[in-house]
Design a protein around this motif. Structure first.
Motif, mmCIF file in Angstrom:
data_model
loop_
_atom_site.group_PDB
_atom_site.id
_atom_site.type_symbol
_atom_site.label_atom_id
_atom_site.label_comp_id
_atom_site.label_asym_id
_atom_site.label_seq_id
_atom_site.Cartn_x
_atom_site.Cartn_y
_atom_site.Cartn_z
ATOM 1 N N GLY A 176 -27.239 12.253 23.188
ATOM 2 C CA GLY A 176 -27.330 13.033 21.956
ATOM 3 C C GLY A 176 -26.941 12.221 20.736
ATOM 4 O O GLY A 176 -27.589 12.307 19.681
ATOM 5 N N LEU A 177 -25.903 11.426 20.852
ATOM 6 C CA LEU A 177 -25.490 10.580 19.733
ATOM 7 C C LEU A 177 -26.555 9.533 19.408
ATOM 8 O O LEU A 177 -26.818 9.247 18.233
ATOM 9 C CB LEU A 177 -24.159 9.890 20.057
ATOM 10 C CG LEU A 177 -22.925 10.797 20.109
ATOM 11 C CD1 LEU A 177 -21.714 10.011 20.598
ATOM 12 C CD2 LEU A 177 -22.634 11.410 18.744
ATOM 13 N N LEU A 178 -27.177 8.983 20.425
ATOM 14 C CA LEU A 178 -28.229 8.001 20.195
ATOM 15 C C LEU A 178 -29.421 8.606 19.453
ATOM 16 O O LEU A 178 -29.947 8.009 18.508
ATOM 17 C CB LEU A 178 -28.701 7.411 21.523
ATOM 18 C CG LEU A 178 -27.784 6.403 22.209
ATOM 19 C CD1 LEU A 178 -28.270 6.127 23.626
ATOM 20 C CD2 LEU A 178 -27.703 5.101 21.405
ATOM 21 N N LEU A 179 -29.833 9.779 19.880
ATOM 22 C CA LEU A 179 -31.056 10.383 19.334
ATOM 23 C C LEU A 179 -30.848 11.117 18.014
ATOM 24 O O LEU A 179 -31.775 11.209 17.208
ATOM 25 C CB LEU A 179 -31.654 11.351 20.363
ATOM 26 C CG LEU A 179 -32.166 10.710 21.656
ATOM 27 C CD1 LEU A 179 -32.594 11.786 22.640
ATOM 28 C CD2 LEU A 179 -33.310 9.751 21.377
ATOM 29 N N HIS A 180 -29.635 11.615 17.775
ATOM 30 C CA HIS A 180 -29.420 12.469 16.611
ATOM 31 C C HIS A 180 -28.389 11.946 15.618
ATOM 32 O O HIS A 180 -28.248 12.515 14.532
ATOM 33 C CB HIS A 180 -29.017 13.872 17.069
ATOM 34 C CG HIS A 180 -29.997 14.484 18.012
ATOM 35 N ND1 HIS A 180 -31.283 14.815 17.642
ATOM 36 C CD2 HIS A 180 -29.901 14.793 19.337
ATOM 37 C CE1 HIS A 180 -31.936 15.321 18.671
ATOM 38 N NE2 HIS A 180 -31.124 15.310 19.722
ATOM 39 N N ALA A 181 -27.701 10.866 15.971
ATOM 40 C CA ALA A 181 -26.693 10.318 15.061
ATOM 41 C C ALA A 181 -26.954 8.839 14.797
ATOM 42 O O ALA A 181 -27.389 8.458 13.714
ATOM 43 C CB ALA A 181 -25.287 10.525 15.634
ATOM 44 N N VAL A 182 -26.713 8.009 15.777
ATOM 45 C CA VAL A 182 -26.828 6.568 15.582
ATOM 46 C C VAL A 182 -28.269 6.139 15.310
ATOM 47 O O VAL A 182 -28.524 5.296 14.440
ATOM 48 C CB VAL A 182 -26.287 5.817 16.818
ATOM 49 C CG1 VAL A 182 -26.269 4.316 16.550
ATOM 50 C CG2 VAL A 182 -24.902 6.306 17.164
ATOM 51 N N GLY A 183 -29.210 6.719 16.031
ATOM 52 C CA GLY A 183 -30.615 6.353 15.831
ATOM 53 C C GLY A 183 -31.135 6.680 14.442
ATOM 54 O O GLY A 183 -31.620 5.806 13.721
ATOM 55 N N PRO A 184 -31.034 7.955 14.020
ATOM 56 C CA PRO A 184 -31.545 8.321 12.692
ATOM 57 C C PRO A 184 -30.769 7.720 11.529
ATOM 58 O O PRO A 184 -31.321 7.552 10.442
ATOM 59 C CB PRO A 184 -31.417 9.850 12.684
ATOM 60 C CG PRO A 184 -31.321 10.249 14.111
ATOM 61 C CD PRO A 184 -30.609 9.122 14.792
ATOM 62 N N ALA A 185 -29.512 7.397 11.735
ATOM 63 C CA ALA A 185 -28.687 6.863 10.643
ATOM 64 C C ALA A 185 -28.573 5.342 10.744
ATOM 65 O O ALA A 185 -29.295 4.603 10.074
ATOM 66 C CB ALA A 185 -27.309 7.528 10.662
ATOM 67 N N ASP A 186 -27.676 4.856 11.572
ATOM 68 C CA ASP A 186 -27.370 3.426 11.604
ATOM 69 C C ASP A 186 -28.553 2.560 12.053
ATOM 70 O O ASP A 186 -28.828 1.529 11.433
ATOM 71 C CB ASP A 186 -26.165 3.186 12.514
ATOM 72 C CG ASP A 186 -24.903 3.816 11.953
ATOM 73 O OD1 ASP A 186 -24.084 3.091 11.381
ATOM 74 O OD2 ASP A 186 -24.748 5.041 12.075
ATOM 75 N N ALA A 187 -29.226 2.940 13.123
ATOM 76 C CA ALA A 187 -30.331 2.108 13.607
ATOM 77 C C ALA A 187 -31.469 2.059 12.595
ATOM 78 O O ALA A 187 -32.119 1.022 12.416
ATOM 79 C CB ALA A 187 -30.833 2.631 14.956
ATOM 80 N N THR A 188 -31.709 3.174 11.934
ATOM 81 C CA THR A 188 -32.757 3.210 10.912
ATOM 82 C C THR A 188 -32.386 2.329 9.730
ATOM 83 O O THR A 188 -33.207 1.553 9.226
ATOM 84 C CB THR A 188 -32.994 4.650 10.446
ATOM 85 O OG1 THR A 188 -33.382 5.450 11.573
ATOM 86 C CG2 THR A 188 -34.081 4.709 9.391
ATOM 87 N N ALA A 189 -31.130 2.417 9.281
ATOM 88 C CA ALA A 189 -30.666 1.571 8.178
ATOM 89 C C ALA A 189 -30.708 0.097 8.563
ATOM 90 O O ALA A 189 -31.047 -0.765 7.747
ATOM 91 C CB ALA A 189 -29.262 1.980 7.764
ATOM 92 N N LEU A 190 -30.359 -0.197 9.815
ATOM 93 C CA LEU A 190 -30.423 -1.579 10.293
ATOM 94 C C LEU A 190 -31.853 -2.107 10.210
ATOM 95 O O LEU A 190 -32.081 -3.234 9.729
ATOM 96 C CB LEU A 190 -29.906 -1.659 11.725
ATOM 97 C CG LEU A 190 -29.741 -3.050 12.341
ATOM 98 C CD1 LEU A 190 -28.677 -3.030 13.430
ATOM 99 C CD2 LEU A 190 -31.046 -3.591 12.936
#
Length: 253
Positions: free
Chosen positions: A73-87
């Motif tokens: 859930g954190l990968l798909l809804h937190a880290v992915g949309p926020a940090d990974a996208t910004a990266l």
């Protein structure tokens, strides 16, 4: 010792030593950068973070059985949309030689982090990552952004710092995004071990079973634009807020 330098004990030159090639294979250099940055021994500060896992554990909202679902859930809804996208966006901007856009991405990601704890965790690890990477990898883009952060011209979030470093070191975009998502998962698994929510064998199963979720999160991150940056894992925000006020804490987040 010959005039050309030391000779290996075998008596052969490095070029003729069995198993040693005269030139590295394409992509090996970027792979080594990824391996170094995702190694748990790399002192980025990730080991001080639980990524809200400690908050869930304190609230008794996670156990060994629900740990994989929380990570996914954190990968798909937190880290992915926020940090990974910004990266991904920072990687592209750095590769294009556009530091102004990098700063704008950095500011945008920082603004989407609702809790003080998460903002501090991101900028502390980001600043530490930049400071070390400018020495280890020695690329001007890394040092330039570190100076902007140190001078207050950019917040210095971890994801944007990683995007700059990967791009400057020649790591391809997809590999960079996947590598950083894996680093997050490895840090999460390490926190789970320290919180006694899993053991070493199950931690490896947790990482392996996260692989297809990492792939999906990375693919989605590379398709998003700046306006799409932001997490929607509200339970994680709540747990972070509670954790910030907890009397006893093992982790910084």
């Amino acid at each position: 010792m010959s005039e050309s330098g030391p000779v290996p004990e075998s008596g052969l030159s490095p070029e003729s030593e069995p198993g040693i090639e005269s030139a590295p294979e394409p992509g090996i250099g970027s792979l080594l950068v990824s391996l170094q940055l995702t190694d748990s021994a790399f002192p980025s500060g990730f080991y001080t973070l639980s990524h809200t896992l400690e908050g869930f554990a304190q609230a008794k909202e996670v156990d060994a059985d629900s740990l994989p679902a929380l990570l996914h859930g954190l990968l798909l809804h937190a880290v992915g949309p926020a940090d990974a996208t910004a990266l991904a966006l920072a990687h592209r901007a750095t590769a294009a030689g556009d530091p102004e856009t990098v700063v704008r991405i950095d500011e945008y990601l920082f603004a989407t982090k609702l809790g003080r704890e998460m903002r501090l965790a991101s900028t502390r690890t980001g600043r530490q990552l930049l400071d070390l990477a400018r020495e280890v990898f020695d690329h001007p883009e890394i040092g330039a952004h570190f100076e902007r952060v140190r001078g207050g011209a950019a917040p210095g979030t971890q994801a944007v710092a990683a995007g700059i470093i990967y791009a400057a070191a020649g790591v391809p975009l997809r590999q960079a995004v996947v590598s950083d998502l894996f680093a997050f998962c490895a840090s999460f698994a390490g926190a789970a071990l320290r919180l006694r929510l899993t053991d070493h064998r199950k931690a490896q199963l947790l990482l392996r079973r996260a692989a297809p979720v990492i792939e999906a999160a990375a693919q989605a991150a590379m398709r998003r634009e700046l306006a799409d940056v932001g997490a929607t894992a509200f339970a994680s925000d709540v747990m972070s807020g509670r954790h910030e006020r907890a009397e006893a804490r093992l982790f910084a987040s």
